[in-house]
Design a protein around this motif. Structure first.
Motif, short mmCIF file in Angstrom:
data_model
loop_
_atom_site.label_atom_id
_atom_site.label_comp_id
_atom_site.label_asym_id
_atom_site.label_seq_id
_atom_site.Cartn_x
_atom_site.Cartn_y
_atom_site.Cartn_z
N GLU A 1 0.83 -1.20 0.00
CA GLU A 1 0.00 0.00 0.00
C GLU A 1 0.87 1.26 0.00
N PHE A 2 1.95 1.21 0.77
CA PHE A 2 2.86 2.37 0.81
C PHE A 2 3.44 2.64 -0.58
N VAL A 3 3.87 1.56 -1.25
CA VAL A 3 4.47 1.69 -2.58
C VAL A 3 3.47 2.27 -3.57
N ARG B 1 1.33 9.56 -5.50
CA ARG B 1 1.66 10.94 -5.10
C ARG B 1 2.81 11.53 -5.91
N HIS B 2 3.84 10.70 -6.16
CA HIS B 2 5.10 11.26 -6.66
C HIS B 2 5.55 10.69 -8.01
N GLY B 3 4.78 9.75 -8.56
CA GLY B 3 5.10 9.24 -9.89
C GLY B 3 6.37 8.41 -9.93
N LEU B 4 6.78 7.89 -8.79
CA LEU B 4 8.00 7.07 -8.77
C LEU B 4 7.68 5.73 -8.12
N ARG B 5 7.95 4.65 -8.87
CA ARG B 5 7.72 3.31 -8.34
C ARG B 5 8.98 2.88 -7.60
N LEU B 6 8.85 2.54 -6.32
CA LEU B 6 10.00 2.21 -5.49
C LEU B 6 10.31 0.72 -5.54
N ASP B 7 11.59 0.39 -5.58
CA ASP B 7 12.03 -1.00 -5.44
C ASP B 7 11.64 -1.47 -4.05
N TRP B 8 10.84 -2.55 -3.97
CA TRP B 8 10.29 -2.89 -2.66
C TRP B 8 11.24 -3.71 -1.80
N MET C 1 13.07 1.51 3.28
CA MET C 1 13.68 2.74 3.81
C MET C 1 12.67 3.88 3.80
N MET C 2 11.98 4.06 2.66
CA MET C 2 11.09 5.21 2.51
C MET C 2 9.94 5.12 3.51
N THR D 1 14.19 20.31 9.48
CA THR D 1 15.22 19.31 9.16
C THR D 1 15.15 18.96 7.67
N ARG D 2 16.32 18.92 7.04
CA ARG D 2 16.41 18.52 5.63
C ARG D 2 16.95 17.10 5.57
N VAL D 3 16.11 16.20 5.08
CA VAL D 3 16.44 14.77 5.04
C VAL D 3 16.65 14.36 3.58
N VAL D 4 17.70 13.60 3.32
CA VAL D 4 17.91 13.03 1.99
C VAL D 4 17.68 11.52 2.06
N ALA D 5 16.89 10.99 1.13
CA ALA D 5 16.70 9.55 0.99
C ALA D 5 17.47 9.10 -0.25
N VAL D 6 18.43 8.21 -0.08
CA VAL D 6 19.19 7.74 -1.23
C VAL D 6 18.40 6.62 -1.92
N VAL D 7 17.99 6.87 -3.16
CA VAL D 7 17.28 5.86 -3.95
C VAL D 7 18.38 4.99 -4.58
N THR D 8 18.73 3.90 -3.86
CA THR D 8 19.92 3.12 -4.19
C THR D 8 19.74 2.25 -5.43
N GLY D 9 18.49 2.07 -5.86
CA GLY D 9 18.26 1.25 -7.04
C GLY D 9 16.84 1.45 -7.54
N GLY D 10 16.56 0.95 -8.73
CA GLY D 10 15.25 1.15 -9.33
C GLY D 10 14.33 -0.03 -9.12
N ALA D 11 13.05 0.18 -9.41
CA ALA D 11 12.06 -0.88 -9.26
C ALA D 11 12.19 -1.89 -10.38
#
Ligand SMILES: *Cc1c(COP(=O)(O)O)cnc(C)c1O
Length: 298
Positions: free
Chosen positions: A250-252, A258-265, A271-272, A288-298
């Motif tokens: 559901e989160f994915v 919301r953001h048009g990006l499919r996350l590698d689950w 992480m997200m 606070t400014r947080v960076v999430a590293v998208v380490t790979g694609g879906a």
């Protein structure tokens, strides 16, 4: 030192840094969240796999090795990336796979073979002894002095490669988050941060308490010291490695809507989901400014 042929392989570095817009879950807490799109570095060498391989490839070439040999399970992203790197940079590759051969090959291993990788299978007990001199001697002799990368690709050179990431982000952020498999990526990112910045890793496996020791060990081997600016969240594995549950699904789906990006689950989604949960718990002060590293694609 350049990896052989690196000039002909187009890499998108530094990778893009983009802020998430219009997300009420962030606005409520006054937190800014930016994505470091390492998944866009290269279609076949995505994310942290490129950062971890880069210095290993140039070292292997400088030492005159023609063959890369590494280890992994049948679904390992590291096996795939090593196979692709071998083809792109002119090395032969050998993948030592845990367990018995299963035919037909799954898509990961089929891809590795298509890239020219030779696969060898070790039964589980021999595989467990893969880093001992006895097993390594046999492998080195069989494959003409290959350059050996550990399982998951996390060694000191891999950590040093990941330590280059924070310089691409700059000092304008407070916290950098990444998923944790073996811990090499977290060890490197934390080691590359500036004063006052913090790293948070999100373990994707269950019972991953041992990873803290692993990250300390990797930092020691790469930097000669352990930095005290990182932490590992153990509560966001969603059932264990490569497992998922309806909450994560559901989160994915919601994140994509919301953001048009499919996350590698397997990695990035956990992480997200963890980051949004920490934000919801009030873990980050407003501003606070947080960076999430998208380490790979879906
Ligand atoms: C391999 C991988 C990781 C894990 O990195 P470690 O350095 O082993 O902790 C994280 N994200 C993605 C997408 C991966 O493929």
């Amino acid at each position: 030192m350049e990896a052989p042929g690196r000039g002909q392989v187009a890499l998108s570095l530094p990778s893009p840094l983009v802020e998430l817009q219009g997300d009420d879950r962030l606005h409520r807490h006054g937190v800014r969240l930016l994505l470091k799109r390492d998944d866009l570095i290269h279609p076949e060498l995505p994310g942290n796999k490129w950062r971890k391989l880069s210095r290993n490839l140039s070292t292997a070439a400088a030492q005159g090795h023609r063959t890369l040999l590494t280890f992994g399970g049948a679904y390992s992203n590291h096996i795939r990336a090593t196979a692709a790197a071998g083809r792109l940079f002119g090395f032969s590759t050998v993948g030592v796979i845990r367990g018995e051969e299963r035919l037909p090959l799954n898509p990961s291993l089929r891809y590795a073979v298509q890239q020219g990788m030779q696969l060898v299978y070790l039964d589980r007990s021999t595989y467990r002894a893969k880093h001992t001199p006895a097993v390594q001697d046999v492998l080195r002799r069989t494959w003409d002095e290959p350059y050996v990368l550990p399982e998951g690709g996390s060694n000191a050179l891999a950590v040093l490669g990941c330590a280059e990431l924070p310089a691409e982000i700059g000092s304008d952020v407070d916290v950098v988050c990444c998923p944790v498999g073996t811990g090499g990526t977290l060890a490197g990112i934390a080691g590359g941060l500036g004063a006052g910045q913090q790293a948070i890793g999100f373990a994707v496996l269950k019972g991953a308490g041992f990873l803290c020791e692993e990250v300390r060990h990797l930092q020691g081997s790469a930097f000669g010291a352990v930095t005290e600016n990182w932490d590992i969240e153990l509560g966001f594995h969603f059932g264990g490695y490569a497992r998922q549950n309806p909450l994560l699904a559901e989160f994915v789906a919601d994140f994509e809507a919301r953001h048009g990006l499919r996350l590698d689950w397997v990695y990035v989604a956990k992480m997200m989901a963890g980051i949004f949960s920490l934000i919801e718990q009030g873990r980050f002060a407003a501003g606070t400014r947080v960076v999430a590293v998208v380490t790979g694609g879906a």
